[in-house]
Enzyme design. Structure first.
Site, PDB file in Angstrom:
ATOM      1  N   GLY A 232       0.842  -1.371  -0.500  1.00  0.00           N
ATOM      2  CA  GLY A 232       0.020  -0.200  -0.320  1.00  0.00           C
ATOM      3  C   GLY A 232       0.272   1.255   0.303  1.00  0.00           C
TER       4      GLY A 232
ATOM      5  N   GLN B  41       3.452   9.950   1.167  1.00  0.00           N
ATOM      6  CA  GLN B  41       4.009   9.134   1.748  1.00  0.00           C
ATOM      7  C   GLN B  41       4.725   9.665   0.240  1.00  0.00           C
ATOM      8  OE1 GLN B  41       2.484   5.525   2.048  1.00  0.00           O
ATOM      9  NE2 GLN B  41       4.592   4.872   2.972  1.00  0.00           N
TER      10      GLN B  41
ATOM     11  N   CYS C  74       6.822  -0.219   6.551  1.00  0.00           N
ATOM     12  CA  CYS C  74       6.343   0.648   5.775  1.00  0.00           C
ATOM     13  C   CYS C  74       7.762   1.378   4.987  1.00  0.00           C
ATOM     14  CB  CYS C  74       5.949   2.103   6.624  1.00  0.00           C
ATOM     15  SG  CYS C  74       5.752   3.328   5.867  1.00  0.00           S
ATOM     16  N   LEU C  75       7.134   1.632   3.100  1.00  0.00           N
ATOM     17  CA  LEU C  75       8.247   2.651   2.461  1.00  0.00           C
ATOM     18  C   LEU C  75       8.511   3.368   3.312  1.00  0.00           C
ATOM     19  CD1 LEU C  75       6.112   1.642  -0.687  1.00  0.00           C
ATOM     20  CD2 LEU C  75       8.314   0.438   0.665  1.00  0.00           C
TER      21      LEU C  75
ATOM     22  N   HIS D  36      -3.325   0.959   8.233  1.00  0.00           N
ATOM     23  CA  HIS D  36      -1.950   1.679   7.657  1.00  0.00           C
ATOM     24  C   HIS D  36      -1.848   2.806   7.211  1.00  0.00           C
ATOM     25  CE1 HIS D  36       2.633   0.824   7.565  1.00  0.00           C
ATOM     26  NE2 HIS D  36       2.182   1.661   6.821  1.00  0.00           N
ATOM     27  N   GLU D  37      -2.600   2.898   5.886  1.00  0.00           N
ATOM     28  CA  GLU D  37      -2.873   3.409   5.363  1.00  0.00           C
ATOM     29  C   GLU D  37      -3.571   4.570   5.504  1.00  0.00           C
ATOM     30  OE1 GLU D  37      -0.182   3.526   3.107  1.00  0.00           O
ATOM     31  OE2 GLU D  37       0.449   1.484   3.495  1.00  0.00           O
TER      32      GLU D  37
ATOM     33  N   HIS E 202      -1.912   7.012   7.947  1.00  0.00           N
ATOM     34  CA  HIS E 202      -0.812   7.803   7.074  1.00  0.00           C
ATOM     35  C   HIS E 202      -1.372   9.789   6.961  1.00  0.00           C
ATOM     36  CE1 HIS E 202       3.065   6.555   6.280  1.00  0.00           C
ATOM     37  NE2 HIS E 202       2.283   5.459   5.738  1.00  0.00           N
TER      38      HIS E 202
END
Ligand code: ZN
Length: 154
Positions: free
Chosen positions: A46, A51, A89-90, A131-132, A135
């Protein structure tokens, strides 16, 4: 189609509360296409707009059943159960930690053309939605980690 630069922990964009999308226009479509390309390139599950430095309530998830799903102005409508599983996480490369998330999460959102839909994610996809969605409110999973995992550095 373009790959956008992923913002890393410490970037102020990751701590901001994002704004609702008001126009379902070409600009939004380009953002979504770029986010999908960026997610595929980085082999994540995701990716949320902040991000890539865009403070809008948008995220994309690579789902098992529906391919890449785009969520615009999402609202979580129900959560069931809870489990603890490893998360990464990226924006926090090289890190992983255990986080408690619901087993099942249902979200209402709009697609790129402004059509409302509902999506239910289970297990990995439940935690991914949460999670997303976090953000979009400037929350990183790091704030919710119960225990960090020891990853070998090389
Ligand atoms: Zn993340």
């Amino acid at each position: 189609m373009a790959i956008r630069e992923i913002r890393l922990e410490g970037d102020p964009c990751l701590k901001k509360v994002c704004r609702e999308v008001e126009k379902f226009d070409e600009r939004l479509h380009v953002l979504l296409d770029d986010m999908k390309d960026t997610l595929i390139k980085s082999q994540g599950v995701g990716l949320a707009a902040p991000q890539v430095g865009i403070l809008k309530r948008v995220f994309v998830i690579d789902t098992p059943d529906g391919g890449m799903v785009e969520f615009v102005n999402p609202t979580i409508v129900s959560m069931e159960g809870s489990y603890i599983d490893v998360e990464g996480c990226l924006s926090l490369p090289g890190k992983a930690g255990n986080v408690e998330r619901p087993v099942k999460t249902t979200v209402k959102a709009f697609d790129r053309n402004g059509k409302e839909f509902e999506y239910t994610g289970e297990d990995l996809y439940s935690k991914c939605i949460c999670h997303e969605n976090d953000h979009l409110d400037g929350i990183l999973y790091a704030e919710k980690v119960i225990e960090w995992l020891d990853l070998e550095e090389d």
